[in-house]
Design a protein around this motif. Structure first.
Motif, PDB file in Angstrom:
ATOM      1  N   ARG A  78      53.166  96.990  43.930  1.00 50.44           N
ATOM      2  CA  ARG A  78      52.285  96.061  44.637  1.00 50.44           C
ATOM      3  C   ARG A  78      52.611  96.120  46.137  1.00 50.44           C
ATOM      4  N   LEU A  79      51.904  97.013  46.829  1.00 48.83           N
ATOM      5  CA  LEU A  79      52.166  97.253  48.243  1.00 48.83           C
ATOM      6  C   LEU A  79      51.052  96.727  49.133  1.00 48.83           C
ATOM      7  N   GLY A  80      50.241  95.834  48.608  1.00 54.59           N
ATOM      8  CA  GLY A  80      49.178  95.245  49.410  1.00 54.59           C
ATOM      9  C   GLY A  80      47.801  95.537  48.850  1.00 54.59           C
ATOM     10  N   THR A  81      46.808  94.820  49.391  1.00 54.64           N
ATOM     11  CA  THR A  81      45.450  94.892  48.862  1.00 54.64           C
ATOM     12  C   THR A  81      44.764  96.222  49.178  1.00 54.64           C
ATOM     13  N   ALA A  82      45.005  96.782  50.361  1.00 57.42           N
ATOM     14  CA  ALA A  82      44.421  98.092  50.676  1.00 57.42           C
ATOM     15  C   ALA A  82      45.034  99.170  49.782  1.00 57.42           C
ATOM     16  N   HIS A  83      46.324  99.046  49.516  1.00 57.53           N
ATOM     17  CA  HIS A  83      46.987  99.986  48.617  1.00 57.53           C
ATOM     18  C   HIS A  83      46.389  99.879  47.215  1.00 57.53           C
TER      19      HIS A  83
END
Length: 432
Positions: free
Chosen positions: A72-77
């Motif tokens: 879970r490295l962010g929404t864009a990821h």
């Protein structure tokens, strides 16, 4: 041609739950299912991004494709995880969040239409309390320039009423290019989907499509889930009243997403409609009743304090009274079960009367069995019908009987111990 990518990998730490956030129920079905229903009507392809160990959520998303965001490295990821499934896709791509479950089909159509006039279109709202929503910064012409998060915003930017709803739409190749260009050069070290807006604005025109807060508000906590449930129930109550349903105390009646109630139905106080209920015109649902997965036909009276479980079918003019429970049971037209009764896996003929305290013994510890009662029969109070068993038309079963064999039509059945009276053995015959 357009595709939708739904981000559903979040666990929702503020929910304080082991259940994935997108699976929390709203209006009788999971949040993700709400959004999928609207999205599927607008987009020809749907991809759901789930987290590791979310097999149940992936199953819920079927038949739509799913991909796993292992880290879970962010929404864009998270949105990038769908890239392999969109390789060579020339249509528009929208990115949505599963915790925005109430976006309507009409709003999504407006989003896709607006994208035709700009390089990127996004959804925005003007909430009564902007709180800590990201603000949408526009130029003099009203075109979107960027999104600034509340914690990074100046006082002037915090005064902006237009807030980000998180949903963006762009041509597929451009969307993938902008997602690849997002960096994690921020305090959290994450790849934020909101950064796509600034990247798009630097190359093309970006526009905001406004919709009501009730549609676009995100759900990140139990309190926000309850608030969305309240808004949804309010909408459904208003729709029922407008359709000719009488609700004596609307604020105490709760519907599900698929509740169907015809006009001229009367619903009293404190009634709950679970999923899969249909009520025909002229029926009365009395106070404190709970219905789920059932049909109530015209002129029937349910309750008070009745429970209809999945598979119950109450015929025209039939009565289901206080503390009566039906499960997988058909109650014929004009039949009555008015008091303290359980009828499971049964069919009751038209005009039959089921006495107080009657039960169908439908489960033998391993299998379920059916009870069949013919038309015009009378089942006396406190009768146990041990299934499988059949009672014929116009039969009479004496009160207190335990019926283990079929009862032919027009027959009186008695199945109880013989009564013995002992004269002089009452209280007067007893010595202190």
């Amino acid at each position: 041609m357009a595709a939708a990518v739904i981000l559903a990998a979040g666990m929702g730490t503020r929910m304080k739950s082991s259940l994935p956030k997108a699976m929390h129920p709203l209006g009788g079905r999971p949040m993700l299912t709400h959004l999928l229903a609207a999205v599927s009507a607008v987009f020809d392809r749907v991809i759901v991004v789930v987290g590791p160990g979310m097999e149940a959520l992936a199953k819920l998303a079927a038949p739509h494709a799913t991909v796993v965001q292992e880290e879970r490295l962010g929404t864009a990821h998270a949105a990038r995880m769908a890239a392999p499934l969109l390789a060579g896709y020339a249509g528009d791509v929208a990115v949505l969040y599963a915790d925005n479950p109430l976006i309507s089909e009409a709003t999504l159509k407006r989003l896709v239409a607006a994208r035709q006039e700009a390089g990127l279109a996004m959804l925005a709202m003007r909430p009564a309390d902007p709180a800590k929503y990201g603000r949408v910064v526009t130029d003099a012409a009203g075109d979107v320039q960027r999104i600034v998060e509340w914690k990074d915003a100046t006082e002037a930017e915090r005064a902006i009423g237009l807030c980000n709803a998180g949903v963006i739409c762009a041509e597929g190749p451009l969307m993938l290019r902008w997602l690849d260009a997002v960096t994690n050069d921020n305090a959290a070290g994450e790849y934020y989907l909101t950064d796509v807006v600034a990247l798009a604005a630097a190359q093309s025109r970006c526009v905001a499509v406004e919709a009501p807060e009730a549609e676009l508000a995100g759900i990140n906590s139990r309190a926000e889930l309850a608030a969305s449930e309240a808004r949804l129930q309010g909408q459904w109550r208003s729709a029922a009243l407008d359709a000719g349903v009488t609700l004596l105390a609307p604020e105490t009646v709760f519907f599900s997403h698929d509740t169907v109630i015809a006009n001229d139905v009367l619903v009293e106080q404190n009634v709950v409609f679970g999923p899969g209920v249909r009520v025909e015109s002229g029926a009365v649902i009395r106070a404190f009743s709970h219905l789920e997965g059932c049909v109530v036909r015209g002129g029937a009276i349910i309750g008070p304090y009745a429970r209809l479980r999945p598979g119950a079918d109450v015929g025209e003019g039939a009565h289901v009274g206080n503390f009566v429970e039906l499960k997988a049971t058909t109650l014929g037209a004009g039949a009555k079960a008015n008091h303290l009764t359980y009828l499971g896996d049964a069919s009751i003929g038209p005009g039959s009367n089921i006495g107080a305290g009657t039960i169908t013994c439908n489960y033998d510890g391993v299998n379920k069995h059916r009870t069949e009662i013919g038309a015009g029969s009378f089942i006396g109070s406190n009768t146990a019908l041990v299934a499988p068993v059949k009672v014929g038309d116009r039969a009479l079963v004496a009160a207190g009987s335990t019926i283990t064999e079929d009862v032919p039509a027009d027959t009186l059945a008695l199945a109880r111990g013989r009564q013995t009276n002992k004269p002089g053995r009452g209280f007067r015959g007893k010595k202190k």
